[in-house]
Motif scaffolding. Structure first.
Motif, PDB file in Angstrom:
ATOM      1  N   GLY A  79       0.829  -1.144   0.119  1.00 37.95           N
ATOM      2  CA  GLY A  79      -0.094   0.196   0.044  1.00 37.95           C
ATOM      3  C   GLY A  79       0.554   1.299  -0.118  1.00 37.95           C
ATOM      4  O   GLY A  79       0.774   2.062   0.290  1.00 37.95           O
ATOM      5  N   SER A  80       2.090   0.903  -0.283  1.00 33.45           N
ATOM      6  CA  SER A  80       3.126   2.035  -0.041  1.00 33.45           C
ATOM      7  C   SER A  80       2.878   3.434  -1.394  1.00 33.45           C
ATOM      8  O   SER A  80       3.053   4.590  -1.346  1.00 33.45           O
ATOM      9  CB  SER A  80       4.637   1.797  -0.306  1.00 33.45           C
ATOM     10  N   TYR A  81       2.202   2.683  -2.095  1.00 26.83           N
ATOM     11  CA  TYR A  81       1.870   3.952  -3.428  1.00 26.83           C
ATOM     12  C   TYR A  81       0.508   4.552  -2.621  1.00 26.83           C
ATOM     13  O   TYR A  81      -0.406   5.967  -3.456  1.00 26.83           O
ATOM     14  CB  TYR A  81       1.859   3.280  -4.552  1.00 26.83           C
ATOM     15  N   ASP A  82      -0.156   3.712  -2.495  1.00 27.12           N
ATOM     16  CA  ASP A  82      -1.811   4.239  -1.763  1.00 27.12           C
ATOM     17  C   ASP A  82      -2.081   5.660  -2.049  1.00 27.12           C
ATOM     18  O   ASP A  82      -0.938   6.631  -0.477  1.00 27.12           O
ATOM     19  CB  ASP A  82      -2.646   3.159  -1.133  1.00 27.12           C
ATOM     20  N   SER A  83      -2.531   7.222  -1.955  1.00 28.97           N
ATOM     21  CA  SER A  83      -2.613   8.869  -1.883  1.00 28.97           C
ATOM     22  C   SER A  83      -1.609   9.152  -1.852  1.00 28.97           C
ATOM     23  O   SER A  83      -1.032  10.080  -2.068  1.00 28.97           O
ATOM     24  CB  SER A  83      -2.815   7.992  -0.095  1.00 28.97           C
ATOM     25  N   LEU A  84      -0.513   8.781  -2.622  1.00 29.20           N
ATOM     26  CA  LEU A  84       0.847   9.487  -2.705  1.00 29.20           C
ATOM     27  C   LEU A  84       0.851  10.875  -4.311  1.00 29.20           C
ATOM     28  O   LEU A  84       0.090   9.845  -4.912  1.00 29.20           O
ATOM     29  CB  LEU A  84       1.792   8.542  -3.290  1.00 29.20           C
ATOM     30  N   LEU A  85       1.491  11.730  -4.100  1.00 22.85           N
ATOM     31  CA  LEU A  85       0.830  13.003  -5.254  1.00 22.85           C
ATOM     32  C   LEU A  85       1.924  12.189  -6.847  1.00 22.85           C
ATOM     33  O   LEU A  85       3.263  12.146  -6.058  1.00 22.85           O
ATOM     34  CB  LEU A  85       1.315  14.124  -4.830  1.00 22.85           C
ATOM     35  N   ILE A 120      -1.891  15.743  -7.935  1.00 22.58           N
ATOM     36  CA  ILE A 120      -2.973  14.566  -8.660  1.00 22.58           C
ATOM     37  C   ILE A 120      -2.383  13.825  -7.746  1.00 22.58           C
ATOM     38  O   ILE A 120      -1.055  13.565  -7.562  1.00 22.58           O
ATOM     39  CB  ILE A 120      -2.353  14.543 -10.391  1.00 22.58           C
ATOM     40  N   ARG A 121      -3.249  12.475  -7.758  1.00 25.52           N
ATOM     41  CA  ARG A 121      -3.171  11.438  -6.505  1.00 25.52           C
ATOM     42  C   ARG A 121      -3.546  10.083  -7.170  1.00 25.52           C
ATOM     43  O   ARG A 121      -3.880  10.372  -7.925  1.00 25.52           O
ATOM     44  CB  ARG A 121      -4.127  12.386  -4.894  1.00 25.52           C
ATOM     45  N   ILE A 122      -2.451   9.026  -6.654  1.00 29.90           N
ATOM     46  CA  ILE A 122      -2.688   8.187  -6.901  1.00 29.90           C
ATOM     47  C   ILE A 122      -3.898   7.620  -5.713  1.00 29.90           C
ATOM     48  O   ILE A 122      -3.191   7.773  -4.597  1.00 29.90           O
ATOM     49  CB  ILE A 122      -1.393   7.341  -6.595  1.00 29.90           C
ATOM     50  N   LEU A 123      -5.086   7.071  -5.773  1.00 31.59           N
ATOM     51  CA  LEU A 123      -5.746   6.910  -5.083  1.00 31.59           C
ATOM     52  C   LEU A 123      -5.915   5.480  -4.435  1.00 31.59           C
ATOM     53  O   LEU A 123      -6.012   5.422  -3.449  1.00 31.59           O
ATOM     54  CB  LEU A 123      -7.784   7.382  -5.583  1.00 31.59           C
TER      55      LEU A 123
END
Length: 248
Positions: A58-64, A217-220
């Motif tokens: 889940g490391s990429y969840d919510s990153l910009l 711009i976010r990775i949901l």
């Protein structure tokens, strides 16, 4: 429409003929601009496995997407960007390990639509090892022969003549585009198989002086959608036959 169809055909042709990599795994990024699906190359197993591991964590969840440069690339993976305030300088957040470089020239190179790992500069990192989590997606430019000749001269200087742009690579850079000056510098480990239009939209947004988009711009959500098949279960040992009980 004709131009877009022609571009799409040329992109698919380049992927199918000049870059016949094997891709056993895929990751889907659901972003605020649309979905991006990434196929990971089996030819770069350390980067592939690291990317799968981080996605499953889940490391990429919510990153910009914290760094965007028009006609060059879009970058994400800064673990500090999840709760970043507007205008906050980003780009330093990463885990405390690196991955050995996996250059696969001339088969895998910086054509438009590939995914590559970010890293520290050569002075701190002469082995060009990749950082743990940050990566970028190449957009780049269309090159002509004159610019490719100049790029080759620069590459000769940087890599002591070890990196050569083959005729096949040059043709892709002249028709599809990319960032040839990064070849042999950063590890390319995957490619976009869905959502190149989303990448195009992101790379054209307005940014501040540090190349951070003015609009977040976010990775949901990042999801492994195609993983290695689970190994077959070991056959169960047959229970030992028991002698029938005798009644006395």
């Amino acid at each position: 429409m004709k131009r877009l169809l022609t571009f799409a055909f040329a992109f698919c042709l380049a992927s199918a003929t000049l870059n016949a990599q094997t891709t056993s795994t895929e990751v889907l990024f659901e972003t605020t601009k649309g979905n991006i699906r990434i196929a990971l190359y089996d030819e770069t197993p350390q980067h592939r496995d690291n990317f799968l591991k981080l996605t499953k964590m889940g490391s990429y969840d919510s990153l910009l997407f914290h760094r965007v440069i028009k006609d060059f690339m879009i970058q994400t993976g800064d673990i500090f960007s999840k709760k970043a305030k507007p205008g906050q300088l980003l780009g330093m957040g990463d885990y405390d390990y690196t991955t050995e470089a996996e250059f696969r020239l001339p088969k895998i190179f910086h054509r438009r639509g590939v995914v590559a790992a970010a890293r520290e500069g050569d002075k701190k990192n002469p082995e060009r090892r990749s950082g743990a989590s940050q990566f970028y997606i190449v957009w780049g430019k269309i090159y002509d022969d004159r610019r490719l000749d100049y790029t080759q001269t620069k590459l000769d200087s940087i890599t002591n003549g070890e990196v050569k742009l083959t005729p096949e690579m040059r043709e892709v850079y002249k028709t599809i585009g990319g960032t040839p000056h990064l070849d042999g510098q950063y590890t390319v480990f995957g490619e976009i198989v869905e959502g190149l239009d989303v990448v195009e939209a992101i790379q054209g947004v307005a940014v501040d002086k540090n190349d951070r988009p003015l609009e977040d711009i976010r990775i949901l959500k990042a999801t492994v959608t195609k993983d290695f098949p689970a190994p077959p279960a070991a056959p169960k040992k047959a229970a030992p036959k028991r002698k029938p009980l005798r009644r006395h």
